[in-house]
Motif scaffolding. Structure first.
Motif, short mmCIF file in Angstrom:
data_model
loop_
_atom_site.label_atom_id
_atom_site.label_comp_id
_atom_site.label_asym_id
_atom_site.label_seq_id
_atom_site.Cartn_x
_atom_site.Cartn_y
_atom_site.Cartn_z
N GLN A 42 2.82 -15.99 7.45
CA GLN A 42 2.97 -15.11 6.29
C GLN A 42 1.66 -14.35 6.08
O GLN A 42 0.58 -14.92 6.19
CB GLN A 42 3.32 -15.91 5.05
CG GLN A 42 3.71 -15.04 3.88
CD GLN A 42 4.27 -15.86 2.73
OE1 GLN A 42 4.21 -17.07 2.72
NE2 GLN A 42 4.83 -15.16 1.76
N PRO A 43 1.74 -13.05 5.79
CA PRO A 43 0.53 -12.25 5.67
C PRO A 43 -0.31 -12.64 4.44
O PRO A 43 0.18 -13.26 3.50
CB PRO A 43 1.06 -10.82 5.53
CG PRO A 43 2.44 -10.98 4.98
CD PRO A 43 2.95 -12.28 5.54
N THR A 44 -1.56 -12.23 4.49
CA THR A 44 -2.48 -12.45 3.38
C THR A 44 -2.12 -11.52 2.24
O THR A 44 -1.96 -10.32 2.44
CB THR A 44 -3.92 -12.18 3.84
OG1 THR A 44 -4.24 -13.07 4.91
CG2 THR A 44 -4.91 -12.35 2.71
N LEU A 45 -2.03 -12.07 1.03
CA LEU A 45 -1.79 -11.25 -0.15
C LEU A 45 -3.12 -10.69 -0.65
O LEU A 45 -4.11 -11.42 -0.75
CB LEU A 45 -1.16 -12.08 -1.28
CG LEU A 45 -1.03 -11.35 -2.63
CD1 LEU A 45 0.02 -10.25 -2.56
CD2 LEU A 45 -0.69 -12.34 -3.73
N LEU A 46 -3.12 -9.43 -0.98
CA LEU A 46 -4.27 -8.78 -1.59
C LEU A 46 -3.97 -8.67 -3.08
O LEU A 46 -3.02 -7.99 -3.46
CB LEU A 46 -4.49 -7.41 -0.98
CG LEU A 46 -5.80 -6.80 -1.42
CD1 LEU A 46 -6.72 -6.71 -0.24
CD2 LEU A 46 -5.54 -5.47 -2.01
N LEU A 47 -4.74 -9.36 -3.91
CA LEU A 47 -4.53 -9.34 -5.36
C LEU A 47 -5.65 -8.53 -5.99
O LEU A 47 -6.82 -8.85 -5.86
CB LEU A 47 -4.53 -10.77 -5.90
CG LEU A 47 -4.19 -10.96 -7.37
CD1 LEU A 47 -2.83 -10.38 -7.72
CD2 LEU A 47 -4.22 -12.45 -7.72
N PHE A 48 -5.26 -7.44 -6.67
CA PHE A 48 -6.21 -6.47 -7.21
C PHE A 48 -6.34 -6.61 -8.72
O PHE A 48 -5.36 -6.71 -9.43
CB PHE A 48 -5.74 -5.05 -6.88
CG PHE A 48 -6.73 -3.98 -7.24
CD1 PHE A 48 -7.71 -3.59 -6.35
CD2 PHE A 48 -6.69 -3.38 -8.49
CE1 PHE A 48 -8.63 -2.60 -6.69
CE2 PHE A 48 -7.59 -2.39 -8.84
CZ PHE A 48 -8.57 -2.01 -7.94
N PHE A 49 -7.60 -6.58 -9.21
CA PHE A 49 -7.92 -6.61 -10.63
C PHE A 49 -8.51 -5.25 -11.01
O PHE A 49 -9.59 -4.90 -10.52
CB PHE A 49 -8.95 -7.71 -10.93
CG PHE A 49 -8.50 -9.09 -10.56
CD1 PHE A 49 -8.01 -9.95 -11.53
CD2 PHE A 49 -8.56 -9.54 -9.25
CE1 PHE A 49 -7.61 -11.24 -11.20
CE2 PHE A 49 -8.15 -10.82 -8.91
CZ PHE A 49 -7.67 -11.67 -9.89
N HIS A 50 -7.83 -4.51 -11.85
CA HIS A 50 -8.30 -3.17 -12.24
C HIS A 50 -9.42 -3.27 -13.29
O HIS A 50 -9.67 -4.34 -13.85
CB HIS A 50 -7.15 -2.32 -12.76
CG HIS A 50 -6.52 -2.85 -14.00
ND1 HIS A 50 -7.09 -2.72 -15.25
CD2 HIS A 50 -5.36 -3.54 -14.20
CE1 HIS A 50 -6.33 -3.28 -16.16
NE2 HIS A 50 -5.26 -3.79 -15.53
N GLY A 51 -10.04 -2.14 -13.57
CA GLY A 51 -11.12 -2.09 -14.55
C GLY A 51 -10.63 -1.89 -15.97
O GLY A 51 -9.43 -1.75 -16.23
N LEU A 52 -11.57 -1.87 -16.91
CA LEU A 52 -11.29 -1.66 -18.33
C LEU A 52 -10.61 -0.30 -18.52
O LEU A 52 -11.04 0.70 -17.94
CB LEU A 52 -12.60 -1.70 -19.12
CG LEU A 52 -12.50 -1.52 -20.63
CD1 LEU A 52 -11.76 -2.69 -21.27
CD2 LEU A 52 -13.90 -1.39 -21.23
N ASP A 53 -9.57 -0.28 -19.33
CA ASP A 53 -8.80 0.94 -19.62
C ASP A 53 -8.23 1.59 -18.37
O ASP A 53 -8.03 2.79 -18.31
CB ASP A 53 -9.65 1.95 -20.40
CG ASP A 53 -10.09 1.41 -21.75
OD1 ASP A 53 -9.36 0.59 -22.33
OD2 ASP A 53 -11.17 1.80 -22.22
N SER A 54 -7.94 0.77 -17.36
CA SER A 54 -7.35 1.26 -16.12
C SER A 54 -6.00 0.58 -15.93
O SER A 54 -5.48 -0.06 -16.85
CB SER A 54 -8.29 0.99 -14.94
OG SER A 54 -7.82 1.64 -13.78
#
Length: 177
Positions: free
Chosen positions: A8-20
């Motif tokens: 199973q592929p690697t999941l990329l989990l993204f955390f956005h910035g403030l007010d984004s």
């Protein structure tokens, strides 16, 4: 007989910035699949954001054998926090080093929000020196002694929104190998 079980592929989990949000170009430029971003309103409470991300990460860790965390600005602080907590690889894009400065009146116990920089997992940090939001001098002081598994790169010019989408793609490729 050779077994051809597909990993199973690697999941990329993204955390956005403030007010984004998930619509930020730092997330949309990433072509890696699977990837995931949850829009969180940090202004509704820092602890709520921490708990929301903790729950999300627990869910995704149960679904995927490998996860790489990516975060921009305040999301970079969250990505770094959880990468240290769970020993995960990460990409920190113009990471917020001192969330207490950004959220000075929105979170309790802000003194308890350090920016750890001793994770032994591969960590890439990209900072553009003309960033009008990030305190680049503070980042340089904080990130002076990092493990060999870390790569901190300062780019001339640029801005807080990050002008180097191609470099984000390169880092993602390295981290998801």
């Amino acid at each position: 007989m050779i077994s051809l079980i597909k990993q199973q592929p690697t999941l990329l989990l993204f955390f956005h910035g403030l007010d984004s949000s998930c619509e930020t170009n730092k997330f949309t430029c990433i072509e890696h699949t699977p990837k995931y971003c949850l829009t969180v309103n940090y202004r509704q409470g820092f602890q709520l954001a921490l708990d929301t991300y903790e729950d999300l990460l627990q869910q995704k860790m149960a679904e995927y054998p490998q996860i790489v965390l990516v975060g921009h600005s305040l999301g970079g602080w969250f990505a770094n926090h959880f990468a240290h907590k769970y020993g995960l690889k990460s990409l920190l894009i113009a990471p917020c080093i001192n969330p207490n400065v950004v959220l000075f009146n929105r979170a309790a116990n802000l003194d308890d929000l350090p920016f750890p920089h001793h994770n032994s997992q591969m960590t890439k940090v990209m900072i553009e020196v003309n960033d009008e939001i990030l305190a680049v001098a503070t980042a340089r002081q904080t990130l002076i002694k990092v493990p060999e598994s870390w790569e901190v790169e300062y780019f001339e010019g640029g801005h807080h929104r990050i002008a180097r989408e191609d470099k984000i793609k390169d880092y993602i490729d390295e981290l998801t190998k």
